[in-house]
Scaffold this motif. Structure first.
Motif, mmCIF file in Angstrom:
data_model
loop_
_atom_site.group_PDB
_atom_site.id
_atom_site.type_symbol
_atom_site.label_atom_id
_atom_site.label_comp_id
_atom_site.label_asym_id
_atom_site.label_seq_id
_atom_site.Cartn_x
_atom_site.Cartn_y
_atom_site.Cartn_z
ATOM 1 N N PRO A 95 61.041 20.433 53.857
ATOM 2 C CA PRO A 95 59.718 20.080 53.322
ATOM 3 C C PRO A 95 58.606 20.175 54.351
ATOM 4 O O PRO A 95 57.438 20.028 54.003
ATOM 5 N N ASN A 100 56.114 24.505 51.867
ATOM 6 C CA ASN A 100 56.705 23.385 51.117
ATOM 7 C C ASN A 100 55.934 22.081 51.287
ATOM 8 O O ASN A 100 56.172 21.115 50.560
ATOM 9 N N GLY A 106 61.144 16.771 47.640
ATOM 10 C CA GLY A 106 61.976 17.433 48.643
ATOM 11 C C GLY A 106 62.054 16.738 49.987
ATOM 12 O O GLY A 106 62.593 17.292 50.938
ATOM 13 N N ARG A 107 61.518 15.508 50.065
ATOM 14 C CA ARG A 107 61.494 14.864 51.375
ATOM 15 C C ARG A 107 62.573 13.797 51.564
ATOM 16 O O ARG A 107 62.749 13.283 52.668
#
Lengths: 145, 110
Positions: A95, A100, A106-107
């Motif tokens: 990320p 991104n 996504g973290r």
């Protein structure tokens, strides 16, 4: 002193904060590094529980999440297991890459890897084991770079 | 945990009290979007009473930042403690947001 706990949580996001607070307090009781409890442990465990409930158990209220914790003054081992089909942690995108960075998601796994000293998944991919060691000097884990 | 919304001149200030995590992120999003739809364009989110933020909380801030920009608005973050700054730095989100050290600095930057 050491403490061992097994929690069976409902698949309910509202259970996360209470569970994290409870286990953080137990970490304080055994005398674990307060700085690492406050940031690394709380955020890492929150991420693991959220992943288990949202993506592992797919928000299914009939499923549960199991938490096994082993707490000592120098090391905490915590395992979070959901009832889902599992996932491949190798497919998670970075990320922090510029492309991104503006995406909302996504973290979670990224933060777990950064904040914990060791992270392992079972073969099925529905169980994560996180190990956090007491350390007074630095908070993030430089070896996870 | 709660979100207190107030106005100072034309700036909408949101105080995040407690945690900003997966369990309450939608509440923050809803409050900001309501203000945005009502015409507000300058937003300041104050973290002086915030314990910690998880990835969902960070994600909602990214999402709100985008929506505010799309409406030609501006977002400032203020009063991040050391732990919160660490999270923003680890995720490199410190490069994405205007982060002020305190509320006064944030208000002056609009």
């Amino acid at each position: 002193m050491q403490l061992d706990y097994v929690l069976e949580l409902p698949n309910d996001l509202r259970a996360i904060e209470r569970s994290v607070d409870y286990l953080t307090d137990r970490g304080s009781e055994v005398g674990f590094d307060s700085d690492r409890l406050r940031l690394n442990f709380r955020v890492g465990l929150t991420e693991a529980l959220a992943n288990a409930m949202l993506y592992g158990n797919c928000r299914d209220p009939n499923k549960r999440v199991r938490v096994e914790a082993h707490l000592t003054p120098t090391e905490i081992t915590i395992q979070v297991t959901d009832e889902g089909r599992g996932f491949d942690p190798g497919t998670v995108r970075d990320p922090t890459l510029p492309a991104n960075r503006v995406r909302p998601g996504g973290r979670g796994i990224f933060l777990i890897r950064k904040l914990m000293d060791r992270v392992e998944f079972n073969e099925r991919g529905n169980s994560i084991t996180m190990i956090l060691q007491s350390r007074t000097e630095t908070t993030p884990n430089p070896s996870a770079e | 945990m709660s979100f207190d919304v107030k106005k100072q001149d034309d700036v909408t200030i949101i105080d995040v009290e407690g945690q900003l995590i997966v369990g309450n992120r939608q509440e923050l999003k809803q409050k900001v979007l309501e203000e945005l739809e009502g015409g507000a364009r300058k937003f300041l989110i104050d973290f002086s009473s915030t314990g910690y933020i998880d990835s969902s909380g960070l994600g909602v801030l990214v999402s709100l930042s985008k929506k505010i920009r799309e409406q030609s608005g501006e977002l400032r973050l203020a009063n991040l403690n050391e732990d919160l700054r660490t999270l923003f730095e680890l995720t490199k989100l410190d490069t994405l947001f205007h982060i002020a050290s305190d509320r006064g600095e944030a208000l002056a930057s609009f």
